[in-house]
Design a protein around this motif. Sequence first.
Motif, PDB file in Angstrom:
ATOM      1  N   ASP A 179      -3.004  -4.813   6.437  1.00 15.09           N
ATOM      2  CA  ASP A 179      -1.700  -4.609   7.056  1.00 15.09           C
ATOM      3  C   ASP A 179      -0.593  -5.040   6.090  1.00 15.09           C
ATOM      4  O   ASP A 179      -0.547  -6.206   5.682  1.00 15.09           O
ATOM      5  N   PRO A 180       0.318  -4.136   5.702  1.00 14.33           N
ATOM      6  CA  PRO A 180       1.403  -4.507   4.782  1.00 14.33           C
ATOM      7  C   PRO A 180       2.356  -5.548   5.366  1.00 14.33           C
ATOM      8  O   PRO A 180       2.998  -6.294   4.626  1.00 14.33           O
ATOM      9  N   ALA A 181       2.459  -5.637   6.667  1.00 17.78           N
ATOM     10  CA  ALA A 181       3.367  -6.607   7.299  1.00 17.78           C
ATOM     11  C   ALA A 181       2.968  -8.041   6.979  1.00 17.78           C
ATOM     12  O   ALA A 181       3.823  -8.938   6.944  1.00 17.78           O
ATOM     13  N   ALA A 184       2.444  -1.574  -0.176  1.00 15.87           N
ATOM     14  CA  ALA A 184       1.986  -0.688   0.896  1.00 15.87           C
ATOM     15  C   ALA A 184       0.830   0.194   0.416  1.00 15.87           C
ATOM     16  O   ALA A 184      -0.161   0.380   1.137  1.00 15.87           O
ATOM     17  N   LEU A 185       0.923   0.712  -0.789  1.00 15.99           N
ATOM     18  CA  LEU A 185      -0.141   1.540  -1.358  1.00 15.99           C
ATOM     19  C   LEU A 185      -1.427   0.744  -1.519  1.00 15.99           C
ATOM     20  O   LEU A 185      -2.518   1.211  -1.165  1.00 15.99           O
ATOM     21  N   SER A 186      -1.302  -0.464  -2.022  1.00 18.08           N
ATOM     22  CA  SER A 186      -2.470  -1.324  -2.202  1.00 18.08           C
ATOM     23  C   SER A 186      -3.087  -1.693  -0.858  1.00 18.08           C
ATOM     24  O   SER A 186      -4.313  -1.728  -0.714  1.00 18.08           O
ATOM     25  N   CYS A 187      -2.244  -1.945   0.130  1.00 14.35           N
ATOM     26  CA  CYS A 187      -2.750  -2.299   1.459  1.00 14.35           C
ATOM     27  C   CYS A 187      -3.504  -1.125   2.087  1.00 14.35           C
ATOM     28  O   CYS A 187      -4.527  -1.328   2.742  1.00 14.35           O
ATOM     29  N   ARG A 188      -2.998   0.090   1.891  1.00 16.25           N
ATOM     30  CA  ARG A 188      -3.714   1.253   2.411  1.00 16.25           C
ATOM     31  C   ARG A 188      -5.079   1.380   1.751  1.00 16.25           C
ATOM     32  O   ARG A 188      -6.069   1.688   2.395  1.00 16.25           O
ATOM     33  N   HIS A 189      -5.105   1.150   0.442  1.00 18.78           N
ATOM     34  CA  HIS A 189      -6.368   1.255  -0.303  1.00 18.78           C
ATOM     35  C   HIS A 189      -7.379   0.200   0.158  1.00 18.78           C
ATOM     36  O   HIS A 189      -8.569   0.485   0.277  1.00 18.78           O
ATOM     37  N   HIS A 190      -6.903  -1.009   0.399  1.00 14.73           N
ATOM     38  CA  HIS A 190      -7.786  -2.109   0.796  1.00 14.73           C
ATOM     39  C   HIS A 190      -7.884  -2.287   2.313  1.00 14.73           C
ATOM     40  O   HIS A 190      -8.450  -3.274   2.778  1.00 14.73           O
ATOM     41  N   GLU A 191      -7.283  -1.334   3.052  1.00 15.32           N
ATOM     42  CA  GLU A 191      -7.306  -1.341   4.516  1.00 15.32           C
ATOM     43  C   GLU A 191      -6.784  -2.659   5.094  1.00 15.32           C
ATOM     44  O   GLU A 191      -7.445  -3.316   5.909  1.00 15.32           O
TER      45      GLU A 191
END
Length: 141
Positions: free
Chosen positions: A16-18, A7-14
């Motif tokens: 979707d964690p799903a 989730a943290l990596s997905c936020r950084h790379h914009e």
Amino acid sequence: MLARKVALSCRHHEQDPAAFEVMLDEVVARCVASGLVDDQRFAQARAATLKRKGRSSRAVAASLSAKGVDRELAQAASAASEDDELAAARKAARRKRLGPWSRGDRAASRQKDLAALARAGFSMTIARAVVDGAGDEEAES
């Protein structure tokens, strides 16, 4: 923990964690199947480490529960005989300089020493045995 990192990596790379949930489930399933993730082995190893450091069985169980280990598994891993508990209390008293290992007047600090061992999770019977001199043979070594 792995889900938080994704989730943290997905936020950084914009992203979707799903989109990574299926992949995450597969990785976790492979790790469990191969034995890399084993709560029982973790609980036993962590309990042995904490006992060597002089932690009481109650403190070990609480530490394991805080790490997310199931309560029954934590209780089983932290179970100790009375002799093991006495040895752990002696280690804790030596490390904290309580009872026979204190530098000051033992009689004046007896209640404080008992309270310190009780807060560490040791029973009053064990605490009294250590503070009242059951550890004298080890105090000289």
